[in-house]
Scaffold this active site. Structure first.
Site, PDB file in Angstrom:
ATOM      1  N   GLY A  72       0.794  -1.223   0.000  1.00 28.78           N
ATOM      2  CA  GLY A  72       0.000   0.000   0.000  1.00 28.78           C
ATOM      3  C   GLY A  72       0.823   1.269   0.000  1.00 28.78           C
ATOM      4  CB  CYS A 168      -4.953   4.562   0.371  1.00 28.44           C
ATOM      5  SG  CYS A 168      -5.393   4.260   2.096  1.00 28.44           S
TER       6      CYS A 168
END
Length: 214
Positions: A72, A168
């Site tokens: 991520g 993110c």
């Protein structure tokens, strides 16, 4: 499944210390060791995943940035956010990483449902969302067939630091927490609910939550 899962409530705890303990646990655990779930909060910091791009750190300012070994991009951790680190033996459970992602997402969705909040995962963007706002983030690492890192659920927190990043890796992504959606939410209740949901999704009975490392 005969073996139970160990669930630890660690309170507010330093990120780097917890990360080192996760790595050590995963590196040294044996086939006989029980899986563990750690529930905790971190002091304010940004963590940047393995594929993290500098361009997503807009203005971190006085909040520390830590480069970590999970998947991520960048996210924020801070008080009032419930973090669950999930150390499970994937081979023993007979599941893959994608299955574990679904376990984490489903556990969060069910926990939110218990609090009268309707949420959903997205197939193309891991995490859990409410009305297109993100309420929980995921990031995992697998070593020796075992997982570590896990999920971060926004319960009752200051969301403004998320404005200093592209959460993110998504420009303009809005974040939300449970308290804004249900004013009677409490971190202690959510902790128990999430622990039970994670255990159930992994095929375990509801765990007794231990305080600290012992």
């Amino acid at each position: 499944m005969n073996m139970s899962v160990v669930c630890r409530d660690l309170g507010v705890i330093d990120y780097n210390d917890t990360w080192e303990r996760m790595k050590d646990f995963t590196q040294t655990r044996s086939k006989a060791d029980a899986d563990e779930i750690w529930l905790l909060e971190h002091p304010a910091l940004f963590t940047q995943g393995q594929a993290g791009k500098e361009e997503h750190l807009l203005a971190p300012g006085d909040i520390p940035v830590v480069q970590v070994d999970r998947g991520g991009q960048v996210t924020y951790h801070g008080p009032g956010q419930l973090v669950a680190y999930v150390m499970v033996d994937l081979k023993r459970l007979g599941i893959g990483v994608r299955d574990l992602v679904s376990v984490l997402e489903n556990a969060v969705v069910n926990t939110l449902q218990e609090n009268q909040i309707t949420a959903y995962p997205k197939p193309d963007a891991p995490g859990v969302y409410v009305n297109e706002q993100k309420i929980a983030s995921l990031g995992l690492r697998v070593r020796r067939g075992c997982s570590f890192h896990g999920l971060a659920l926004n319960v009752d927190m200051d969301l403004t630091p998320f404005n200093r990043i592209n959460p993110c890796g998504y420009q303009g992504l809005q974040m939300v927490d449970m308290k804004r959606l249900n004013s009677i939410v409490s971190l202690s209740d959510t902790k128990r609910q999430l622990a039970n949901q994670l255990a159930e999704q992994l095929g375990y009975s509801y765990p007794a939550i231990q305080q600290g490392w012992n």
